[in-house]
Design an enzyme around this catalytic site. Structure first.
Site, PDB file in Angstrom:
ATOM      1  N   LYS A 211       0.847  -1.200   0.000  1.00 50.31           N
ATOM      2  CA  LYS A 211       0.000   0.000   0.000  1.00 50.31           C
ATOM      3  C   LYS A 211       0.883   1.251   0.000  1.00 50.31           C
ATOM      4  O   LYS A 211       0.685   2.164  -0.780  1.00 50.31           O
ATOM      5  CB  LYS A 211      -0.904  -0.046   1.232  1.00 50.31           C
ATOM      6  CG  LYS A 211      -1.877   1.091   1.334  1.00 50.31           C
ATOM      7  CD  LYS A 211      -2.834   0.867   2.490  1.00 50.31           C
ATOM      8  CE  LYS A 211      -3.637   2.120   2.772  1.00 50.31           C
ATOM      9  NZ  LYS A 211      -4.574   1.960   3.877  1.00 50.31           N
ATOM     10  N   GLU A 217      10.495  -4.694   4.477  1.00 52.90           N
ATOM     11  CA  GLU A 217      10.562  -6.106   4.078  1.00 52.90           C
ATOM     12  C   GLU A 217      10.267  -6.264   2.578  1.00 52.90           C
ATOM     13  O   GLU A 217      11.002  -6.921   1.844  1.00 52.90           O
ATOM     14  CB  GLU A 217       9.537  -6.935   4.871  1.00 52.90           C
ATOM     15  CG  GLU A 217       9.827  -7.054   6.352  1.00 52.90           C
ATOM     16  CD  GLU A 217       9.196  -5.962   7.191  1.00 52.90           C
ATOM     17  OE1 GLU A 217       8.955  -4.843   6.655  1.00 52.90           O
ATOM     18  OE2 GLU A 217       8.940  -6.208   8.378  1.00 52.90           O
ATOM     19  N   GLY A 272      -5.012  -2.160   5.074  1.00 53.50           N
ATOM     20  CA  GLY A 272      -4.178  -3.271   4.592  1.00 53.50           C
ATOM     21  C   GLY A 272      -4.820  -4.634   4.821  1.00 53.50           C
ATOM     22  O   GLY A 272      -4.921  -5.462   3.911  1.00 53.50           O
ATOM     23  N   ARG A 273      -5.307  -4.874   6.030  1.00 50.90           N
ATOM     24  CA  ARG A 273      -5.846  -6.207   6.347  1.00 50.90           C
ATOM     25  C   ARG A 273      -7.248  -6.428   5.776  1.00 50.90           C
ATOM     26  O   ARG A 273      -7.842  -7.479   5.982  1.00 50.90           O
ATOM     27  CB  ARG A 273      -5.803  -6.441   7.858  1.00 50.90           C
ATOM     28  CG  ARG A 273      -6.505  -5.381   8.692  1.00 50.90           C
ATOM     29  CD  ARG A 273      -6.160  -5.536  10.170  1.00 50.90           C
ATOM     30  NE  ARG A 273      -6.690  -4.456  10.993  1.00 50.90           N
ATOM     31  CZ  ARG A 273      -6.101  -3.291  11.180  1.00 50.90           C
ATOM     32  NH1 ARG A 273      -4.956  -3.035  10.587  1.00 50.90           N
ATOM     33  NH2 ARG A 273      -6.638  -2.377  11.967  1.00 50.90           N
ATOM     34  N   GLU A 358      -5.168  -7.248  15.016  1.00 49.46           N
ATOM     35  CA  GLU A 358      -4.685  -5.912  14.673  1.00 49.46           C
ATOM     36  C   GLU A 358      -5.842  -4.905  14.779  1.00 49.46           C
ATOM     37  O   GLU A 358      -5.623  -3.732  15.040  1.00 49.46           O
ATOM     38  CB  GLU A 358      -4.086  -5.901  13.265  1.00 49.46           C
ATOM     39  CG  GLU A 358      -2.965  -4.889  13.118  1.00 49.46           C
ATOM     40  CD  GLU A 358      -2.117  -5.100  11.868  1.00 49.46           C
ATOM     41  OE1 GLU A 358      -0.916  -5.329  12.013  1.00 49.46           O
ATOM     42  OE2 GLU A 358      -2.652  -5.022  10.760  1.00 49.46           O
ATOM     43  N   HIS A 389      -4.673 -33.912  17.379  1.00 49.74           N
ATOM     44  CA  HIS A 389      -3.534 -34.729  17.816  1.00 49.74           C
ATOM     45  C   HIS A 389      -2.435 -33.851  18.389  1.00 49.74           C
ATOM     46  O   HIS A 389      -1.295 -34.297  18.526  1.00 49.74           O
ATOM     47  CB  HIS A 389      -3.017 -35.553  16.639  1.00 49.74           C
ATOM     48  CG  HIS A 389      -4.040 -36.539  16.164  1.00 49.74           C
ATOM     49  ND1 HIS A 389      -4.048 -37.866  16.541  1.00 49.74           N
ATOM     50  CD2 HIS A 389      -5.143 -36.369  15.391  1.00 49.74           C
ATOM     51  CE1 HIS A 389      -5.086 -38.478  15.994  1.00 49.74           C
ATOM     52  NE2 HIS A 389      -5.774 -37.588  15.290  1.00 49.74           N
ATOM     53  N   LYS A 511       9.109  -0.869  14.641  1.00 44.31           N
ATOM     54  CA  LYS A 511       9.735  -0.463  13.375  1.00 44.31           C
ATOM     55  C   LYS A 511      10.735   0.661  13.626  1.00 44.31           C
ATOM     56  O   LYS A 511      11.830   0.672  13.079  1.00 44.31           O
ATOM     57  CB  LYS A 511       8.671   0.067  12.405  1.00 44.31           C
ATOM     58  CG  LYS A 511       7.791  -0.978  11.793  1.00 44.31           C
ATOM     59  CD  LYS A 511       6.992  -0.322  10.656  1.00 44.31           C
ATOM     60  CE  LYS A 511       5.639  -0.927  10.499  1.00 44.31           C
ATOM     61  NZ  LYS A 511       4.740  -0.188   9.643  1.00 44.31           N
TER      62      LYS A 511
END
Ligand code: G6Q
Length: 556
Positions: A211, A217, A272-273, A358, A389, A511
């Site tokens: 965005k 990253e 973003g999400r 978030e 399990h 950050k």
């Protein structure tokens, strides 16, 4: 028109007080008894919409509780919140942005914002451009710089620019076409380098999904990909033929060297999400084709309509949200396990973790005051039956109570053999076991009088709550509706908790500090580390010595 969110402390409503009382009464009751006394319980405590059926009857609540929960929502200003959201109010107040991801699945929507822009028109334009692009890549007309058709697509993005499309590509793998789609998110070089082993530079298309187009990253990964391409193809390399940008930041995209023709924009009113429905969904569209991508959007749209038009008492997102508030705030349960009985939904819990945690992992209310009650739970999960399990032991017999959301499709894309019946039987049985438990008398009845030294360990307390979500088949539309269901659920909970669900300031500090630590890792390994606390200093110093081989770890 008031387009602001309300400011109501939920604990000061009359419903909150009534619910506190209800919790005291209900905690002494057994779910199994509630079922025994009420043959219609399951029928009454279920609802259906946009292709999904929700059974919430295995929660420790009764009709009166539900009535108070609905009242709570009303008292928290739900109508006002809904109105502000739907009409483009800047409800993401701390960033002064509207929240309009629902318009992404309703191209042509007539809303006009105060700056004169028309989100629905913008959405339609970009969708049409995406469609042409997707068709020409899938059809082999659009090719790499050496004239070969693309075989592989790599989405380079992180957080909201990764988790949604990654989850959806996995979930809709049965619909995938011949293009192989990869996701590189972590700045850890292992992620990119392990991926590139499977790629041919001549036939790889990179989607730089960001965005802001400034995320460390993503930009590091995109840069490495560009270097790899130019090194591999030498003079033949034309970066612009192999890179596409999915972003809101035109300037940075052009600076990186991507043609604006190959940029698919979205807008600041898409969080973003919540962006899988936008250009960020390009990898999904390339994988399943544009017609299927539109079905995915339409499924979400059907859930939007259900959410907006169905009375709260029959409304799936509202019910799921209120049951969650009940479990979190009144029965004091701290986590929520999301358990899809569907291997294709293996990334769904991780996706939802971001969407939920978030959004509602907040501790300050809409007036800037610290919350005096809990907001979002810790969300986690794995697909069934694998989880059975692994961690289900704690869910059944641990000292904490973990409400669970079971998710299942009645039909599988992978028929053959008894697999789907086994899978489904396990899902139903786990929800049943959590609810009913097994008493000491029942354990003894099984032992039939013979001595059983382990009997105390074989008792299951039961009374452990769960929701069950069932669809007919996990189609693109069903997935779209499922994701939209949880998006709305998160929003409803944010309304009750009086928080801003669409910002994420909590991710900032790390950050900033990483920016300060980075130079310490680049400096002379013998030099002094200063300006950080003693723990960070000692860790950085040890890292430097070990990295440069100046010291060997003890015992190695
Ligand atoms: C999501 C968050 C966050 C964001 C990533 C990537 O709601 O804002 O997860 O999606 O930090 O950001 P960019 O898309 O700007 O690279």
């Amino acid at each position: 028109m008031n387009l602001r969110l309300p400011r109501i402390n939920p604990t000061e409503t009359s419903a909150w007080k009534q619910l506190t009382h209800s919790a005291q009464v209900l905690q002494g009751q057994r779910l199994q008894d509630l079922f025994g006394a009420d043959p219609d319980r399951a029928e009454r405590m279920s609802a259906e919409g946009a292709g999904w059926f929700l059974d919430y009857s295995k929660n420790l609540l009764d009709d009166q509780t539900l009535h108070h929960l609905l009242k709570l929502l009303e008292e928290c200003g739900w109508e006002q919140a809904l109105n502000a959201t739907r009409n483009g109010g800047a409800i993401n107040e701390t960033e002064n942005r509207a929240v309009l991801h629902t318009v992404l699945r309703d191209p042509g929507h007539p809303l006009r914002l105060s700056d004169g822009s028309q989100p629905g028109v913008l959405v339609e334009e970009v969708l049409n451009r995406m469609e042409k692009f997707v068709e020409s890549v899938r059809g082999g007309q659009l090719r790499g710089c050496t004239g070969q058709a693309f075989t592989d697509v790599v989405n380079m993005g992180i957080g909201g620019s990764d988790l949604g499309p990654l989850m959806a590509c996995e979930a809709l793998a049965p619909y995938a076409g011949p293009l192989r789609v990869h996701f590189v998110s972590n700045v850890d070089g292992a992620h990119w380098q392990r991926t590139l082993l499977r790629l041919n530079p001549e036939t790889t298309l990179f989607l730089v999904a960001s965005k802001t187009f400034t995320t460390q990253e993503t930009m590091a990964n995109a840069q490495s990909a560009r270097n790899w391409l130019t090194q591999a193809l030498g003079e033949r390399a034309k970066v612009k033929d192999h890179f596409v940008a999915l972003s809101t930041n035109r300037e940075k995209v052009v600076e990186f060297g991507i043609d604006s023709e190959r940029m698919f924009p979205f807008w600041d009113w898409v969080g973003g999400r919540y962006s899988v429905w936008s250009a960020i969904g390009m990898s999904l569209a390339l994988s399943i084709g544009f017609e299927r991508f539109r079905e995915f959007l339409e499924g979400a749209r059907q859930m939007d309509l259900h959410f907006w038009e169905t009375p709260p008492a029959r409304n799936l997102p509202v019910l799921l949200a209120l049951v969650g508030v009940w479990n979190r705030n009144f029965l004091k349960m701290e986590t929520l396990a999301v358990l899809p009985y569907d291997q294709c939904l293996s990334r769904f819990p991780a996706y939802l973790q971001q969407a939920d945690m978030e959004s509602n992992g907040k501790s300050v209310d809409r007036e800037g005051n610290p919350l005096t009650y809990h907001s979002g739970p810790v969300l986690w999960g794995e697909p069934g039956t694998n989880g059975q399990h692994a961690f289900y032991q704690l869910i059944h017999q641990g000292t904490v109570r973990v409400p669970c959301d079971f998710i299942l499709a009645a039909n599988t894309h992978y028929p053959g053999g008894p697999h789907h019946r086994y899978l489904s039987a396990n899902a139903f049985a786990q929800a049943q076991a959590l609810m009913q438990g097994r008493s000491l008398d029942e354990v003894r009845a099984v032992s039939a009088g013979s001595s059983n030294p382990a009997e105390a360990y074989q008792v299951f307390e039961g009374n452990r709550p769960s929701n069950f979500l069932l669809c007919q088949r996990l189609t693109p539309a069903a997935l779209g509706a499922l994701v939209a269901l949880y998006e709305h659920k998160i929003w409803v909970q944010g309304v009750v908790w009086n928080v801003f669900s669409y910002d994420q300031w909590g991710v900032e500090l790390g950050k900033i500090l990483a920016g300060k630590v980075l130079p310490l890792l680049e400096e002379d390994p013998q030099g002094e580390v200063s300006g950080v606390d003693s723990s960070t200093k000692a860790l950085v110093e040890r890292w430097r010595r070990w990295q440069d081989g100046l010291e060997k770890p003890k015992g190695s």
